[in-house]
Design a protein around this motif. Sequence first.
Motif, mmCIF file in Angstrom:
data_model
loop_
_atom_site.group_PDB
_atom_site.id
_atom_site.type_symbol
_atom_site.label_atom_id
_atom_site.label_comp_id
_atom_site.label_asym_id
_atom_site.label_seq_id
_atom_site.Cartn_x
_atom_site.Cartn_y
_atom_site.Cartn_z
ATOM 1 N N PHE A 62 0.837 -1.200 0.000
ATOM 2 C CA PHE A 62 0.000 0.000 0.000
ATOM 3 C C PHE A 62 0.867 1.243 0.000
ATOM 4 C CE2 PHE A 62 1.062 -0.272 4.395
ATOM 5 C CZ PHE A 62 0.758 0.933 5.023
ATOM 6 N N GLY A 63 0.289 2.330 -0.518
ATOM 7 C CA GLY A 63 0.964 3.617 -0.465
ATOM 8 C C GLY A 63 0.900 4.139 0.957
ATOM 9 N N ARG A 64 1.996 4.060 1.673
ATOM 10 C CA ARG A 64 2.007 4.356 3.103
ATOM 11 C C ARG A 64 2.129 5.846 3.394
ATOM 12 N NH1 ARG A 64 6.843 6.966 3.458
ATOM 13 N NH2 ARG A 64 8.678 5.787 2.865
ATOM 14 N N PRO A 92 4.915 -1.758 2.837
ATOM 15 C CA PRO A 92 4.628 -0.329 2.759
ATOM 16 C C PRO A 92 5.550 0.322 1.719
ATOM 17 C CG PRO A 92 5.138 -1.042 5.018
ATOM 18 C CD PRO A 92 5.604 -2.109 4.085
ATOM 19 N N VAL A 93 4.975 1.182 0.878
ATOM 20 C CA VAL A 93 5.739 1.822 -0.209
ATOM 21 C C VAL A 93 5.504 3.327 -0.176
ATOM 22 C CG1 VAL A 93 6.035 1.979 -2.716
ATOM 23 C CG2 VAL A 93 5.599 -0.244 -1.656
ATOM 24 N N SER A 94 6.553 4.078 -0.362
ATOM 25 C CA SER A 94 6.454 5.537 -0.393
ATOM 26 C C SER A 94 5.651 6.009 -1.599
ATOM 27 C CB SER A 94 7.846 6.157 -0.450
ATOM 28 O OG SER A 94 7.791 7.514 -0.834
ATOM 29 N N SER A 204 11.144 -9.058 -2.596
ATOM 30 C CA SER A 204 12.255 -9.963 -2.913
ATOM 31 C C SER A 204 13.435 -9.758 -1.964
ATOM 32 C CB SER A 204 12.713 -9.770 -4.362
ATOM 33 O OG SER A 204 13.348 -8.514 -4.537
ATOM 34 N N GLN A 205 13.492 -8.559 -1.353
ATOM 35 C CA GLN A 205 14.557 -8.247 -0.393
ATOM 36 C C GLN A 205 14.147 -8.533 1.045
ATOM 37 O OE1 GLN A 205 15.568 -4.111 -1.153
ATOM 38 N NE2 GLN A 205 15.580 -4.464 -3.350
ATOM 39 N N GLY A 206 12.930 -9.044 1.220
ATOM 40 C CA GLY A 206 12.447 -9.370 2.552
ATOM 41 C C GLY A 206 11.988 -8.173 3.364
ATOM 42 N N LYS A 207 11.714 -7.065 2.689
ATOM 43 C CA LYS A 207 11.330 -5.835 3.392
ATOM 44 C C LYS A 207 9.807 -5.774 3.539
ATOM 45 C CE LYS A 207 15.448 -3.325 1.987
ATOM 46 N NZ LYS A 207 16.008 -2.136 1.282
ATOM 47 N N THR A 208 9.297 -6.579 4.452
ATOM 48 C CA THR A 208 7.862 -6.642 4.714
ATOM 49 C C THR A 208 7.605 -6.408 6.201
ATOM 50 O OG1 THR A 208 7.851 -9.028 5.144
ATOM 51 C CG2 THR A 208 7.594 -8.321 2.846
ATOM 52 N N VAL A 209 6.346 -6.136 6.524
ATOM 53 C CA VAL A 209 5.929 -5.998 7.921
ATOM 54 C C VAL A 209 4.678 -6.843 8.120
ATOM 55 C CG1 VAL A 209 6.879 -3.666 8.121
ATOM 56 C CG2 VAL A 209 4.477 -3.965 7.481
ATOM 57 N N SER A 210 4.305 -7.024 9.361
ATOM 58 C CA SER A 210 3.069 -7.756 9.659
ATOM 59 C C SER A 210 1.873 -6.833 9.465
ATOM 60 C CB SER A 210 3.094 -8.262 11.101
ATOM 61 O OG SER A 210 2.966 -7.173 12.000
ATOM 62 N N SER A 211 0.669 -7.408 9.469
ATOM 63 C CA SER A 211 -0.537 -6.594 9.327
ATOM 64 C C SER A 211 -0.641 -5.570 10.454
ATOM 65 C CB SER A 211 -1.777 -7.493 9.304
ATOM 66 O OG SER A 211 -1.877 -8.255 10.488
ATOM 67 N N TYR A 212 -0.169 -5.925 11.651
ATOM 68 C CA TYR A 212 -0.237 -5.002 12.781
ATOM 69 C C TYR A 212 0.706 -3.810 12.602
ATOM 70 C CZ TYR A 212 -2.646 -8.796 15.215
ATOM 71 O OH TYR A 212 -3.538 -9.768 15.563
ATOM 72 N N ALA A 214 1.468 -2.380 9.692
ATOM 73 C CA ALA A 214 1.183 -1.653 8.450
ATOM 74 C C ALA A 214 0.572 -0.299 8.777
ATOM 75 C CB ALA A 214 0.240 -2.467 7.569
ATOM 76 N N MET A 215 1.431 0.668 9.022
ATOM 77 C CA MET A 215 0.983 1.979 9.473
ATOM 78 C C MET A 215 1.326 3.055 8.443
ATOM 79 S SD MET A 215 -0.382 1.196 12.324
ATOM 80 C CE MET A 215 -0.638 2.804 13.053
ATOM 81 N N PRO A 216 0.474 4.085 8.343
ATOM 82 C CA PRO A 216 0.772 5.198 7.440
ATOM 83 C C PRO A 216 1.944 6.035 7.945
ATOM 84 C CG PRO A 216 -1.551 5.181 8.096
ATOM 85 C CD PRO A 216 -0.822 4.250 9.001
#
Length: 235
Positions: A62-64, A92-94, A204-212, A214-216
């Motif tokens: 999402f666009g964070r 999260p993506v800028s 692909s770089q493993g740059k993910t977060v959990s649903s909790y 996922a903040m703006p």
Amino acid sequence: MTAILALDTSTPACSVALNIDGVVLEDFRMAPRQHNDLILPMVEQVLQQAGLALSDLDAIAFGRGPGSFTGLRISAGVVQGLAYGADLPVVPVSTLAAQALEGFQKTGHNYWLSALDARMGEIYVAGYYVNKVEGHYLVKSLFDERVVKPDALVEFEEEYQGVGSGWLYEDILSNLLPKKPEHVFVDMAPRAACIAELALELFSQGKTVSSYEAMPTYLRDEITWEKQAPKVGKR
């Protein structure tokens, strides 16, 4: 197969995209104040078009931010719910980086000053170097995202092109550059398709977060009440 769903409601635009190994399906609409009503039906439509269910995805992006406070809360809330229900990681993506990527895709220019109108005479802004190397997009931040009055910035060395609604201050921003931009896309809004492209690389770089998590990103929460953002550009 890597399948990533992306959402963006950070501006008056509302968009959903699905990236399947670099092949992108997108629904993009200019729909001010309609995000709450549109976003979930748009998600369902894109998934149906691809013949996939949420459980078939690898991640949701999402666009964070930065962007509209209300819009960012909508997309973050939807993503949190979808990701939690399907047990998926979130990317999260800028939004500013997504705009810079679209500018590169349209023109091939590498340097982008990406800005969004932050109201109250301010802009959200960041600078990027964008390229495509061996089929992969590279979007490198040249200075951090910030909220600032356009005339508080100082001169830049890079010959940036301009993208985003923050370029309503084109006269001020252009005067900070060594050369007037060849391209200025003031009407361009962040797109879920570009968010999905960037998310594929981040995933692909493993740059993910959990649903909790996922903040703006609310840049105004990160500065003092005097609005004294650091200057960027030449030292």
